[in-house]
Design an enzyme around this catalytic site. Structure first.
Site, PDB file in Angstrom:
ATOM      1  CG  PHE B 233      -1.768  -1.259   1.334  1.00  0.00           C
ATOM      2  CD1 PHE B 233      -2.661  -1.656   0.357  1.00  0.00           C
ATOM      3  CD2 PHE B 233      -1.615  -2.072   2.441  1.00  0.00           C
ATOM      4  CE1 PHE B 233      -3.369  -2.840   0.471  1.00  0.00           C
ATOM      5  CE2 PHE B 233      -2.321  -3.256   2.571  1.00  0.00           C
ATOM      6  CZ  PHE B 233      -3.201  -3.641   1.579  1.00  0.00           C
ATOM      7  CD  GLU B 694      -2.523   4.907  -6.069  1.00  0.00           C
ATOM      8  OE1 GLU B 694      -2.681   5.150  -4.868  1.00  0.00           O
ATOM      9  OE2 GLU B 694      -1.695   4.085  -6.493  1.00  0.00           O
TER      10      GLU B 694
END
Lengths: 326, 727
Positions: B233, B694
């Protein structure tokens, strides 16, 4: 983690002897809390006395009293027919706690022995009177959103973490204990302690004493019960506030009530005054509100946990409403 | 022609390896003679180390060494000035402590348990200095980074003059990536100047470059392996000080050393989403045309490094608004350096902007969906360029239909189900659709199989699977015969997996290397195969893994066999042209949520989620759906549960574990409908695929807070929306 020895006594008496002989020895059953504490350096026992093979795993009914052996797993208790039919409040509370994986390891006795989840207790770089008596309480001036609103002291404002114990407090269970001086029975409400000046003591067990089981007396609380747990995520989180509510209602009148709260005090917080306020009343939201006000009269809050008072009141009303189906 | 592979719901090529435990992550490797490391970290948040007494630790069983600034081998690439903003924290460089949890020593032993125990025996003495960790107390220290200039379009603060306007502050706390897999490294000096590492990284080449600079070794003497990564992440976008510490320990001890950090240290050693304080002023005409947006943000950084991200950028380009001004500042705190965390700054900024839009719609008594459509930007208002592709209006429509938006009440607090208040909320997300530069090699074997290599990463989205699909379509070779290999620094250059650009960047290289391979095969056929004699290479067609000219067909494999070649390798570098001069390229998302709020306890339960992605061609509908759901789960955490808490008296995190830092669990995650526009972007790359990683998260938190407002009439501007904020 320090080196420690490990013994697995063959009998209850041998287990008690092993613990009595060694000052820092600890019983270990599921280990779901003790191992964390050891890894974090909160406790460093020199000996672990494994009691898992002792014959304390049972759920039986004797003269209307439900007996649960200390080593019965939380998941077994939650699913057992004698529990779901006779004391469904206990089953609900157990299922609100931890995760299935933890409930598959955690035992009834071990659940009662859980230490607080106060962050400052777990982090050995910060002062904590419960971990190191006299070092100070970091929570009082620190982050105390999760902390007690009832019965705290200027030594400690930690809360008891169990869900199971909240139901057992409401159900007037009795803790069965064996020890070097023989057996004794401790009413559930007298098992855990308030912090006072000895926050290092969570309960009234003596040295070498072993929980062998609990007894739950027959009760009319099989229908109108509810365990409400308010938490920051939907599962696997400790309670901000929890409520065990049980009502005996007939002819639209409350004959008796049992109320206990979790996440609010150093021990399961039984609400005797609020229970009294409900007796003889009709099960209405208004009467539940009155009881909730009575219940929170002695609340004292800290910088981050003032919300717990209205949350406790609202949770009591919600749990009672669910229990009464109104 | 066989069916196109791109667009299929193909199973992950490494799925079986992962679910059977066969996939080897960095910590699964075991170079011979490997030792285990544990860190000693500072409980002090600012100051100096005055002494390190390692005697007791060194006497403990199995301990090989205790390495610190007192005895670490020198790092030739460390620049002398300290701190140096370009080098971040120079581990074991001097006695300086910048933040709580900073590693001060690394203990190496022959078992993990012995290393951990010995680490507890190291006695470090500090001269403590005053630390600053409280963002709100230190807003006066805010400064503007030189690369983050004020932006102005039209008139500054024009919102103040608008007939309908509002100003509000939106806060997010520090969030921590917290992937399941812990960070760490295995460092192995095979010779005094030959370094091999097994890393958890989003870019093996990036790690190689950093190590090359630090240790001043040629690239050929640094090998980085990172084939499988258990979630990152963003935390794997750079090398971290404790990894360098491990490499230094391995160098000193002359044995391979493994470090896997603790969950607690995941909060202090591998970055985080910085806390941000944002102020939005927004104004519109009475019929809802935006006239001004002002967006100011302050986020924290560390004392030794300036971390910046695009927090205020969405406000410049999301809506057709003539007057926009933005400002972005940093506050240095005694914390480690933040790093991009999924969605990164855009997700922070989108919470503020998309909440403010909702607040404005409420003030206008207008449906927030209508307000967004009314102010839709048909061309990029910041760059003044047409979009390469944009189907945002379609996305709004699809999402609204799926969630049942017409059931939403414009007046909050009107709907109830089973005693719970019901609310609907929505938001938009946007992220630049990038394309970088990457190289891939394609090796065709005489058995007809194809192996493509590129030093890309897969932190979970299913990169290799998508690349196989792209290669299958580019070559006509069956996907089952194609293998894509990544995660090795020895492979051709590829950028880090970040910024939603892997499919675009590496996928283009894969596509292009397949084209080069076909060209080469055509040339070989034209020159050396009688059946193709006289046919120019460029006139040979390629179909289903065969060369075709008129009625003549020849398998690629047969060509190699005829040429007596065991294999043929071509390598191609691929990058964007000047498209970006002519087009604005973005992926868009739209999030809709339906929430329940318990009126008495303040508990929020999301009941239904619809997320729509306008991300061009969807290469793999299955892995893309998973990726969107993963973003949504991150968004639930941002909205409802995640907050890293610091006790500012100590500068120390107090909820640094999975029990107290609440990553959403299954019970928090409702049925999620993922919808794709799935229309090819004609400009960005050969596949027409824009990014998705995203936008899956960007905007989501606002869709929840807007729904909570719709349910309750309470506007929560401080994330996360925990029950106490709604009591």
């Amino acid at each position: 983690m320090n080196q420690f020895s490990y013994v697995r006594p063959a009998s209850q008496q041998a287990a008690i002897d092993a613990l009595t002989k060694d000052k820092s020895a600890r019983f270990i059953a599921g280990g779901t809390n003790l191992l964390d504490l050891m890894k974090n350096g909160v406790v460093a026992p020199e000996k672990l006395v494994d009691i898992n093979r002792l014959p304390l795993k049972s759920i039986t009914l004797n003269n209307n009293t439900l007996h649960i052996g200390a080593l019965t797993l939380n998941s077994e208790v939650a699913a057992h027919t004698l529990v779901t039919t006779r004391h469904p409040l206990l089953s609900q509370a157990l299922l609100a706690g931890a995760s299935q994986q933890l409930r598959n390891m955690a035992t009834t006795g071990g659940n009662m022995m859980q230490r607080t989840r106060c962050s400052y207790f777990y982090d050995i770089t910060m002062p904590c009177n419960k971990r190191t008596p006299g070092s100070g309480c970091s929570a009082i001036g620190g982050i105390n959103r999760m902390h007690a609103i009832f019965g705290a002291s200027d030594q400690c404002i930690a809360v008891h973490p169990s869900d199971m114990c909240i139901a057992l407090a409401a159900l007037d269970a009795t803790v069965l204990v064996a020890g070097p001086k023989g057996n004794r029975r401790i009413p559930f409400g007298e098992f855990h302690r308030l912090p006072g000046n000895t926050p290092d003591k969570d309960n009234n067990l003596g040295k070498g004493e072993l929980i062998t089981g609990i007894d739950i007396p027959a009760s009319p609380f099989t229908q109108n019960i509810y365990y409400l747990k308010v938490r920051d995520r939907a599962s696997y989180a400790f309670a901000l506030v929890s409520v065990a509510a049980a009502l005996d209602i007939s002819n639209n009148t409350i004959r008796s009530a049992r109320l206990a709260m979790g996440g609010v005090a150093h021990k399961p917080w039984r609400l005797h005054e609020a229970e009294k306020a409900l007796i003889g009343k009709t099960p209405t939201i208004e009467n539940f509100r009155i009881a909730a006000t009575v219940a929170t009269q002695s609340a004292r809050t800290y910088k981050h946990n003032a919300f717990k008072v209205p949350m406790a009141q609202n949770s009591l009303v919600t749990a009672l409403s669910k229990a009464a189906a109104v | 022609m066989k069916k196109q592979a791109v667009g299929q719901s193909m199973d992950r090529v490494d799925g079986r390896l992962k679910v059977t435990g066969t996939a080897r992550y960095f910590a699964d490797h075991q170079p011979e003679g490997m030792l285990y490391a544990a860190l000693v970290c500072s409980p002090v948040s600012s100051g100096r180390i005055t002494a390190i007494d390692a005697a007791k630790a060194l006497r403990a069983p199995g301990v090989a060494d205790v390495v610190s600034h007192l005895n670490a081998p020198p790092v030739p690439g460390y620049k002398a000035d300290n701190p140096n903003p370009k080098q971040g924290l120079k581990i074991f460089y001097d006695d300086r402590i910048y933040s709580n949890g900073q590693p001060v020593a690394i203990v190496v032993a022959n078992t993990l348990e012995r290393a951990v125990h010995a680490a507890s025996l190291v006695k470090v003495t500090y001269a403590q200095e005053v630390h600053k960790t409280d963002m709100d107390e230190n807003m006066g220290q805010a400064f503007q980074h030189k690369n983050m200039k004020d932006y102005l379009r039209g008139e500054a603060d024009a919102w103040k003059k608008a007939p309908v306007h509002l100003e509000a502050e939106y806060n997010i706390p520090i969030e921590v990536h917290n992937p399941m897999e812990l960070a760490g490294i295995i460092a192995h000096w095979e010779t005094p100047d030959q370094l091999t590492v097994y890393a958890k990284t989003q870019g093996v080449k990036s790690v190689q470059q950093t190590l090359k600079t630090l240790f001043q070794l040629p690239e050929s003497q640094i090998t980085v392996h990172s084939r499988f990564v258990g979630g990152a992440f963003g935390m794997g976008l750079r090398i971290w000080p404790m990894e360098v510490a491990t490499i230094l320990a391995a160098k000193k001890i002359r044995k391979p050393v493994k470090l896997v950090i603790t969950r607690k240290d995941m909060f202090t050693l591998v970055g985080y989403r910085p806390a941000a304080r944002q102020r939005i002023g927004i104004g519109a005409t009475t019929d809802g045309k935006l006239t001004g947006i002002t967006h100011e943000a302050v986020a924290n950084t560390s004392p030794y490094e300036d971390f910046t991200e695009a927090i205020v950028n969405m406000s410049r380009m999301m809506y057709a608004c003539p007057n926009v001004n933005t400002r972005y500042q940093l506050v240095p705190l005694n914390l480690s350096t933040p790093v991009w965390m999924r969605g990164p700054g855009e997700a922070t900024g989108a919470f503020a902007l998309e909440s403010a839009i909702d607040e404005l719609a409420h003030q206008l008594k207008m449906d927030p969906l209508q307000l967004r459509i009314l102010n839709h930007a048909d061309t990029d208002p910041e760059k003044h360029l047409p979009y390469s592709s944009k189907y945002l209006k379609e996305a709004y429509e699809m999402g609204a239909a799926k969630i049942g938006w017409q059931q939403r009440s414009q007046t909050p607090g009107q709907l109830q189900e089973n005693g719970w208040l019901v609310g609907y909320g929505m938001s938009s997300g946007v992220f630049s659709a990038g394309r970088g530069r990457a190289t891939a090699s394609a090796t065709l074997k005489a058995d007809g199989t194809l192996v493509i290599r590129s030093a890309a990463a897969d932190i979970g989205p299913g990169t290799a699977t998508a690349m196989v699909q792209i290669a299958a379509d580019a070559t006509g070779i069956d996907a089952k015969k194609i293998e894509f290999l990544l995660g090795e620094s020895a492979y051709p250059e590829a950028p880090r997996q970040g910024g939603s650009s892997t499919v675009s960047t590496v996928g283009s290289a894969v596509n292009d290397v397949c084209r080069s391979l076909q060209q080469k095969l055509g040339e070989m056929a034209s020159a050396g195969i009688p059946a193709f004699k006289g046919v120019k290479a460029e006139n040979i067609q390629h179909e289903d893994g065969q060369l075709v000219a008129g009625n003549t067909r020849l398998d690629y494999a047969a060509l190699l066999q005829l040429q007596q070649l065991p294999e043929l390798t071509v390598t191609t570098t691929s990058q964007a042209g000047d498209e970006r001069k002519h087009y604005a390229m973005y992926s868009f998302s739209v999030h809709f949520t339906k929430v329940h709020v318990h009126p008495a306890t303040g508990v929020v339960r999301i009941k239904h989620i619809v997320s729509v992605a306008d991300s061009g061609t969807v290469v793999n509908t299955k892995t893309a759906r998973s990726q969107m759901i993963g973003g949504v789960v991150g968004g639930i955490g941002m909205a409802l549960t995640e907050e890293a808490l610091i006790d500012h008296r100590y500068g120390r995190y107090v909820n640094n574990n999975y029990a107290d830092y609440h990553v959403p669990v299954n019970a928090d995650t409702p049925p999620t409908d993922v919808l794709f526009i799935n229309k090819k972007d004609p400009v960005i790359n050969p596949m027409g695929a824009k990014g998705m990683g995203e936008i899956a998260l960007i905007g989501f938190a606002a869709a929840v807070s807007n729904a909570v407002f719709n349910a309750t009439g309470k506007r929560v501007r401080d994330l996360p929306i925990t029950p106490d904020k709604l009591i």
